[in-house]
Design an enzyme around this catalytic site. Sequence first.
Site, PDB file in Angstrom:
ATOM      1  N   HIS A 131       0.800  -1.316   0.005  1.00 34.71           N
ATOM      2  CA  HIS A 131       0.064   0.239   0.016  1.00 34.71           C
ATOM      3  C   HIS A 131       0.920   1.482  -0.031  1.00 34.71           C
ATOM      4  O   HIS A 131       2.076   1.190   0.488  1.00 34.71           O
ATOM      5  CB  HIS A 131      -0.836   0.149   1.296  1.00 34.71           C
ATOM      6  CG  HIS A 131      -2.014   0.951   1.291  1.00 34.71           C
ATOM      7  ND1 HIS A 131      -1.699   2.344   1.661  1.00 34.71           N
ATOM      8  CD2 HIS A 131      -3.420   0.807   1.254  1.00 34.71           C
ATOM      9  CE1 HIS A 131      -2.819   2.888   1.704  1.00 34.71           C
ATOM     10  NE2 HIS A 131      -3.777   2.114   1.497  1.00 34.71           N
ATOM     11  N   ASP A 208       3.288  -4.490   7.988  1.00 34.63           N
ATOM     12  CA  ASP A 208       2.005  -3.624   7.863  1.00 34.63           C
ATOM     13  C   ASP A 208       0.892  -4.646   7.980  1.00 34.63           C
ATOM     14  O   ASP A 208       0.545  -5.274   7.113  1.00 34.63           O
ATOM     15  CB  ASP A 208       2.042  -2.988   6.525  1.00 34.63           C
ATOM     16  CG  ASP A 208       0.686  -2.230   6.098  1.00 34.63           C
ATOM     17  OD1 ASP A 208      -0.184  -2.213   6.762  1.00 34.63           O
ATOM     18  OD2 ASP A 208       0.539  -1.508   4.868  1.00 34.63           O
ATOM     19  N   GLN A 211      -4.321  -4.804   6.951  1.00 35.21           N
ATOM     20  CA  GLN A 211      -5.202  -5.770   6.545  1.00 35.21           C
ATOM     21  C   GLN A 211      -5.302  -7.338   7.113  1.00 35.21           C
ATOM     22  O   GLN A 211      -6.190  -7.957   7.584  1.00 35.21           O
ATOM     23  CB  GLN A 211      -5.257  -6.269   5.052  1.00 35.21           C
ATOM     24  CG  GLN A 211      -5.402  -4.929   4.080  1.00 35.21           C
ATOM     25  CD  GLN A 211      -6.854  -4.441   3.967  1.00 35.21           C
ATOM     26  OE1 GLN A 211      -7.984  -5.435   4.184  1.00 35.21           O
ATOM     27  NE2 GLN A 211      -6.914  -3.261   3.554  1.00 35.21           N
ATOM     28  N   LYS A 234     -10.504  -0.213   9.918  1.00 31.29           N
ATOM     29  CA  LYS A 234     -10.742  -1.543   9.141  1.00 31.29           C
ATOM     30  C   LYS A 234     -11.287  -2.737  10.231  1.00 31.29           C
ATOM     31  O   LYS A 234     -11.648  -3.832   9.581  1.00 31.29           O
ATOM     32  CB  LYS A 234      -9.626  -1.753   8.192  1.00 31.29           C
ATOM     33  CG  LYS A 234      -9.400  -1.004   7.226  1.00 31.29           C
ATOM     34  CD  LYS A 234      -8.224  -1.113   6.253  1.00 31.29           C
ATOM     35  CE  LYS A 234      -8.084  -0.010   5.531  1.00 31.29           C
ATOM     36  NZ  LYS A 234      -6.615  -0.079   4.849  1.00 31.29           N
ATOM     37  N   CYS A 372      -4.661   2.418  -3.834  1.00 28.98           N
ATOM     38  CA  CYS A 372      -3.288   2.902  -3.123  1.00 28.98           C
ATOM     39  C   CYS A 372      -2.111   2.099  -3.529  1.00 28.98           C
ATOM     40  O   CYS A 372      -1.312   1.896  -2.503  1.00 28.98           O
ATOM     41  CB  CYS A 372      -3.488   3.206  -1.735  1.00 28.98           C
ATOM     42  SG  CYS A 372      -4.622   4.439  -1.339  1.00 28.98           S
TER      43      CYS A 372
HETATM   44  C1  LIG Z   1      -5.672   0.991   4.753  1.00 31.36           C
HETATM   45  C2  LIG Z   1      -4.598   0.303   4.670  1.00 31.36           C
HETATM   46  C3  LIG Z   1      -3.068   1.155   5.116  1.00 31.36           C
HETATM   47  C4  LIG Z   1      -3.486   2.528   5.574  1.00 31.36           C
HETATM   48  O1  LIG Z   1      -4.133   2.520   6.886  1.00 31.36           O
HETATM   49  P1  LIG Z   1      -4.803   3.868   7.298  1.00 31.36           P
HETATM   50  O2  LIG Z   1      -5.087   3.619   8.798  1.00 31.36           O
HETATM   51  O3  LIG Z   1      -6.065   4.138   6.323  1.00 31.36           O
HETATM   52  O4  LIG Z   1      -3.744   5.164   7.221  1.00 31.36           O
HETATM   53  C5  LIG Z   1      -1.962   0.711   4.985  1.00 31.36           C
HETATM   54  N1  LIG Z   1      -1.601  -0.473   4.347  1.00 31.36           N
HETATM   55  C6  LIG Z   1      -2.685  -1.293   4.290  1.00 31.36           C
HETATM   56  C7  LIG Z   1      -2.313  -2.855   3.581  1.00 31.36           C
HETATM   57  C8  LIG Z   1      -3.825  -0.748   4.066  1.00 31.36           C
HETATM   58  O5  LIG Z   1      -4.724  -1.767   3.705  1.00 31.36           O
END
Ligand SMILES: *Cc1c(COP(=O)(O)O)cnc(C)c1O
Length: 414
Positions: A131, A208, A211, A234, A372
């Site tokens: 992302h 990260d 998800q 999320k 993104c």
């Molecule tokens: C949504 C997302 C982000 C960003 O997170 P935010 O809280 O919206 O800033 C980063 N990495 C992944 C894989 C995402 O799905």
Amino acid sequence: MADGTPLVMAAFDPYAARAQFPILSRTVNGKPLVYLDNAASAQKPRAVIDNLVAQMEGSYANVHRGLHTLSNEATDAFEAARETVARYLNAPSPETIAWTKGGTEAINLVANGIGLSIEPGDEIIVSEMEHHSNIVPWHLLRERRGAVLKWIPVLADGSLDMAAYAELLGPKTRMVAVTHMSNVLGTINPVAEITRLAHAAGARVLIDGCQGAVHAAPDVQAIGCDFYVVTGHKLYAPTGIGALYGTAGALESLPPYQGGGEMIETVEKDRIRYAKPPHRFEAGTPPIIEAIGLGAALEWLSGFDRAAIAAHEHALYQHAVSRLEGLNWLRILGQAEGKGAILAFTVADAHAHDIAQIMDRYGVAVRAGLHCAEPLAKRMGVTSSTRASFALYNTVEDTDAFVDALIKAREFFV
Ligand SMILES: *Cc1c(COP(=O)(O)O)cnc(C)c1O
């Protein structure tokens, strides 16, 4: 399931879960809402909505400052939420959890801190499926500090090329920053193995989990990473809240990110001493209501059998794929072994935005564009895609409505 028959899960009732989400009973364009944009943001259950209202109606004040009852109550709830996040991630203690305003801020916090000691030529490894939140902060270090970005290739099935990754690691690798689960392909990466190899090369690891932490409750100690990032919105929690997990050593090694109240021990005219982690990274009034709301969301989630939820979401994904497979105008992006319930696709001769807009007329909410993740789109050879992403409250009826709307949308282009 392979034959496309929807699973009836004894351990998890999606209809009962769905009934807890007030927004899901509304209509869109005169049709029942079919919400399949969960990888962008999930809807909020009554338990979370009620928690937010209860805070503001009953027990709200600034945290850590006052000696009065409301401040103490708010502080207790705020720190209890931190403990809940730590438990959810199987982190060893709440001191390893710093609040941020989301996933993006957590990654920027780490990149900024590491960046101060980056020398020209130091290498940062990311993957082609990241992302932008896990790309751009490292690009800033390329521009500002002379860091070199290296990219783990994505294979045709949507998995990472682990052999190529092993080759990228070397004595100059400072950081490996990789997503737990792709927000486009749904691929779940072998993050423990990625971490093990990075540590053997002397690099730090950021996972990260924006998800990955939705797909299943992660175990950061089993993964072994230095940093793990989650975002609340999320995870059925409010916007404006996320968390950064870091091992005690990793957090201790990071300088402050922002300056302000609450992140210091003492401030004098010519000297300053910073607070210990995690407070060192929490300058100013934190997102109190949102943090406590995230705690409420995770407590609520913990009431379910998470494996059954993942199986339910995957059954919906499989049901959609079994109806779509064999359609010669459709291309599904990413079919890696063990992937999560995210279905990104392209439709021949139709733009992804047009497909999403037509589907909206049928009440079906999906996302379209680059999601993104522009380097990934380039890697997959597409200029955009449409994405349906499943959550615990989706049903086989939603899935059929999605496939029906997609087939109708496509008819506009033949
Ligand atoms: C949504 C997302 C982000 C960003 O997170 P935010 O809280 O919206 O800033 C980063 N990495 C992944 C894989 C995402 O799905």
